[in-house]
Design an enzyme around this catalytic site. Structure first.
Site, PDB file in Angstrom:
ATOM      1  N   ASP A   1       0.863  -1.105  -0.072  1.00 51.75           N
ATOM      2  CA  ASP A   1       0.033  -0.049   0.017  1.00 51.75           C
ATOM      3  C   ASP A   1       0.884   1.263   0.037  1.00 51.75           C
ATOM      4  O   ASP A   1       2.127   1.157   0.220  1.00 51.75           O
ATOM      5  CB  ASP A   1      -1.014  -0.002   1.323  1.00 51.75           C
ATOM      6  CG  ASP A   1      -2.381   0.767   0.994  1.00 51.75           C
ATOM      7  OD1 ASP A   1      -2.447   1.486   0.197  1.00 51.75           O
ATOM      8  OD2 ASP A   1      -3.285   0.315   1.672  1.00 51.75           O
TER       9      ASP A   1
ATOM     10  N   ASP B   1     -10.641   1.749  -4.116  1.00 46.09           N
ATOM     11  CA  ASP B   1     -11.107   1.595  -2.635  1.00 46.09           C
ATOM     12  C   ASP B   1     -12.683   1.430  -2.754  1.00 46.09           C
ATOM     13  O   ASP B   1     -13.287   1.077  -1.758  1.00 46.09           O
ATOM     14  CB  ASP B   1     -10.801   2.348  -1.729  1.00 46.09           C
ATOM     15  CG  ASP B   1      -9.578   2.094  -0.942  1.00 46.09           C
ATOM     16  OD1 ASP B   1      -8.913   1.269  -1.208  1.00 46.09           O
ATOM     17  OD2 ASP B   1      -8.850   2.844  -0.205  1.00 46.09           O
TER      18      ASP B   1
HETATM   19  C1  DGJ Z   1      -5.734   1.692   1.749  1.00 40.86           C
HETATM   20  C2  DGJ Z   1      -6.204   0.610   0.807  1.00 40.86           C
HETATM   21  O1  DGJ Z   1      -6.677   1.142  -0.307  1.00 40.86           O
HETATM   22  C3  DGJ Z   1      -7.219  -0.344   1.717  1.00 40.86           C
HETATM   23  O2  DGJ Z   1      -7.689  -1.261   0.755  1.00 40.86           O
HETATM   24  C4  DGJ Z   1      -6.860  -0.906   2.994  1.00 40.86           C
HETATM   25  O3  DGJ Z   1      -5.633  -1.740   2.625  1.00 40.86           O
HETATM   26  C5  DGJ Z   1      -6.321   0.266   3.861  1.00 40.86           C
HETATM   27  N1  DGJ Z   1      -5.254   1.018   3.235  1.00 40.86           N
HETATM   28  C6  DGJ Z   1      -5.534  -0.366   5.042  1.00 40.86           C
HETATM   29  O4  DGJ Z   1      -4.998   0.810   5.688  1.00 40.86           O
END
Ligand code: DGJ
Length: 688
Positions: A435, A492
């Site tokens: 991430d 997301d």
């Molecule tokens: C942002 C990501 O896009 C989510 O899918 C998740 O992994 C969160 N971070 C976790 O903090």
């Protein structure tokens, strides 16, 4: 004194690029549909010569692979550099070439420019390298500059935001510069490094289209400029001012595609290129596993017994990979602390992660783990021990309460490599979700180079571990990051309606095998919408399918639908994960539809998403594409049981398979039953 014109041609499927030089930096004489083999390139040069008239200087300054301000070029120069605070105006001469690599030099200025072209699958990859005898600062260095199409009416480029990636923008070609620049230190939600240049009248399926993608993750710039003389140029490079002073500078690779089958020709070239030439697959022998990610089920609230129960349900739904997301390390109970402290949290995991990994394995699933290596919270042991490793000023504005580590620092990379490899060595981990959740305080190309180096080192040491690129969803999607990763978390947003649109537009670059798509909770956490399980399941099934919700919320009938769609996905993944995604031209503005066509063209599946209620009462025909006009296809509406009782009339397609010619499917099109919005019709086709 100019020399006789020399010419070279570079051919890739669907395109020819012809370069010419009279002793200076070569320039594109032609970029377009394939020229006949053996075509006379000096005749081409003669045919492409241009006049001058009043109000102009006495010759047209070359629109070369690096237009030179020192050569009176009046548009954006391809190189903007300074030495000792003085702007440089080099004049390069071509000194060496083998027809794919062109070395140009300004001996007096001590500068060498090298342009490199290579054919990778269906695309041409082009890059520029600059070396300098003495240290210089480079403000802008363009990858090989090409002319924009004279028949082009508009530029399709992309914007986006968190939970709203790949939004298509349309700008007319007009006098001056259209500039897109990602200054956030990532390729970014805001400015995906992709642009299409359609000629007038082009659509998804028809017409001449040019497209470019810049494969670099650290922020880029694009200039699409119409010069006063009518010529057009397109430049891509790293975001301006993001390079440290030095003597060697390289652009990212610029990928070029030309199509005479509309946007789809370029989209398919990019999809295939990323899938077959950029990504290295750790398990080429293995089918893409159905994914489960626990983030939206539990967030930071890790409990072994709960996770075991969730894993049981996920496996029963058909999941083959289980990913433990954020919250397993440091003292991470929310997003305010612990990034950087990559040790398993003994409060949540007194016996470590192995008991969960073993449980997941006993269910037949492989295990994945979340990291955000480049980031640090001030509330962490790492930040307390090494405040000097943090990028940017101490009083910077934070993002998600976190800061960024200086990845150009080898000590930082060494620390992260040690932490991540220790976890990978001691656990059976198949997958990393990598991430990157904040924008850089100062955009710096060295940061992206450091990230590539760390990822590359980990990939070399753990070649069987797959990596997913996530940056708050789709904030880092480009061919640069995909050299070290195998999947992108496109967004997301698990809102099926929004996802339908995002996936559709992202297919202008991304193939299904690389694009993660998950069935989210019934109440979408990012939009508040409630979507029926059929719609959620089919939208996820369009790409690399997964689930990301607490499966214990599913009713029996929802479980049945999701299990059925997952089973269908598995039964078809072998051909679908290497199929071409063709966007369909829908006459009905409420329909977002695509056709996934097998490589051997003998079968396809159409996903016709209904994103809104229609303007007119009944659906309009949906034209298919890429079929053989004379061949016959058996087509079947595979989810016809989803027809609503308001779809009142008997239609043969509701009763079972029909056999229709390719010409009918492509010229008249398919008429589908009436449906509610937020539904998807799924039609399979097989050549008979
Ligand atoms: C942002 C990501 O896009 C989510 O899918 C998740 O992994 C969160 N971070 C976790 O903090």
């Amino acid at each position: 004194m100019t020399q006789a014109l020399q010419t070279w041609r570079i051919d890739a499927p669907g395109q020819t690029l012809v370069l010419g030089s009279d002793g200076g930096v070569p320039g594109a004489l032609y970029w377009g549909a394939p020229l006949p083999a053996g075509d006379d390139l000096s005749a081409l040069a003669a045919a492409t010569a241009r006049d001058v008239t009043g109000g102009m200087i006495d010759a047209l300054p070359a629109l070369s692979l690096c237009p030179e301000a020192g050569n009176s070029f009046q548009g954006q120069a391809g190189l903007v550099a300074y030495r000792d605070g003085q702007a440089l105006y080099p004049r390069f001469k071509l000194i060496e070439t083998d027809g794919a690599r062109f070395v140009c030099e300004d001996a007096e200025a001590g500068l060498t420019l090298t342009f490199t072209f290579a054919v990778e699958g269906d695309v041409i990859a082009a890059s520029t390298t600059l070396t300098s005898r003495a240290e210089i600062s480079v403000h802008h260095l363009a990858a090989p500059v090409l002319p924009g199409p004279q028949m082009g009416a508009e530029i399709l480029h992309f914007s986006g935001r968190w939970v709203g990636e790949f939004q298509m923008e349309r700008s007319p070609w007009r006098a001056g510069v259209l500039m897109r620049e990602a200054r956030t230190g990532r390729s970014g939600h805001e400015h995906p490094p992709l642009a299409y240049f359609p000629e007038q009248g082009a659509s998804n399926t028809q017409g001449q289209v040019f497209a470019m993608h810049y494969g670099w993750s650290g922020g880029h710039v694009m200039y699409a400029e119409e010069l006063p003389d009518g010529r057009r140029q397109i430049q891509w490079g790293h975001a301006t001012g993001t390079r440290r002073a030095g003597t060697q500078f390289e652009t990212g690779k610029l990928y070029l595609s030309v199509s005479d089958t509309g946007l789809n020709g370029c989209a398919v070239a990019f999809q295939r290129h990323l899938r077959d030439h950029v990504v290295t697959w750790p398990h080429p022998e293995r089918a893409r596993p159905v994914h489960y990610n626990c983030w939206e089920a539990i967030y930071f609230d890790h409990d072994f017994e709960e996770l075991k129960a969730i894993a049981d349900r996920a496996a029963a739904l058909g999941a083959e990979r289980f990913v433990l997301d954020d919250g397993w390390f440091g003292k991470r109970d929310d997003d305010t602390s612990s990034l950087g402290d990559w040790d398993i949290d003994p409060r949540k995991w007194p016996d470590g992660l192995s008991p969960l990994i073993d449980h997941v394995a006993s269910l037949g699933m492989v295990f994945g783990l979340w990291f955000e290596p480049e980031m640090v919270n001030l509330d962490s042991d790492l930040a307390r021990a090494h405040p000097e490793w943090i990028l940017g000023p101490a009083d910077q504005i934070e993002g998600r309460q976190q800061r960024v580590l200086d990845m150009a620092n080898p000590e930082v990379r060494g620390y992260l490599y040690g932490k991540i490899s220790a976890i990978l060595e001691s656990h059976d981990i198949d997958y990393i979700k990598w991430d990157h959740n904040r924008l850089l305080p100062v955009a710096d190309a060295a940061q992206a180079e450091g990230i590539y180096a760390l990822m590359g080192a980990l990939r070399a040491a753990f070649p069987k571990v797959e990596i997913e690129s996530c940056a708050s969803g789709g904030g880092r999607i480009d061919a640069g990051i995909l050299r070290n990763t195998q999947r992108v978390w496109l967004s997301d947003s698990n809102d099926a309606l929004e996802r339908l649109r995002i996936q559709h537009d992202a297919a202008l670059m991304l193939p299904a095998a690389i694009t993660g798509s998950h069935v989210g909770p019934r109440h979408c956490h990012t939009s508040g919408r409630v979507h029926d399980i059929h719609f959620r399941a089919w939208v996820a099934a369009q790409r690399h399918m997964g689930c990301e919700m607490d499966p214990r919320e599913l009713t029996d009938s929802e479980t049945e639908v999701l299990t059925r769609v997952t089973t269908w996905w598995k039964a078809n993944r072998d051909w679908r994960m290497s199929a071409d995604i063709l966007r369909l031209d829908a006459a009905d503005s409420s329909v977002i539809a695509e056709q996934q066509l097998a490589q051997d063209k003998t079968r396809f599946v159409v996903f016709a998403g209904k994103a809104d209620t229609g303007r007119q009462i009944m659906p309009r025909p949906l034209r298919l594409t890429g079929l053989e006009p004379d061949a016959h296809y058996e087509i079947e509406l595979i989810n016809r049981e989803e027809a609503h009782h308001l779809s009142r009339r008997e239609m043969p397609i509701k009763d079972g398979p029909l056999t229709v010619s390719g010409q009918i499917l492509m010229q008249h099109g398919l008429i589908l039953p009436w449906s509610f919005p937020d539904r998807m019709w799924v039609i399979e086709g097989k050549r008979v």
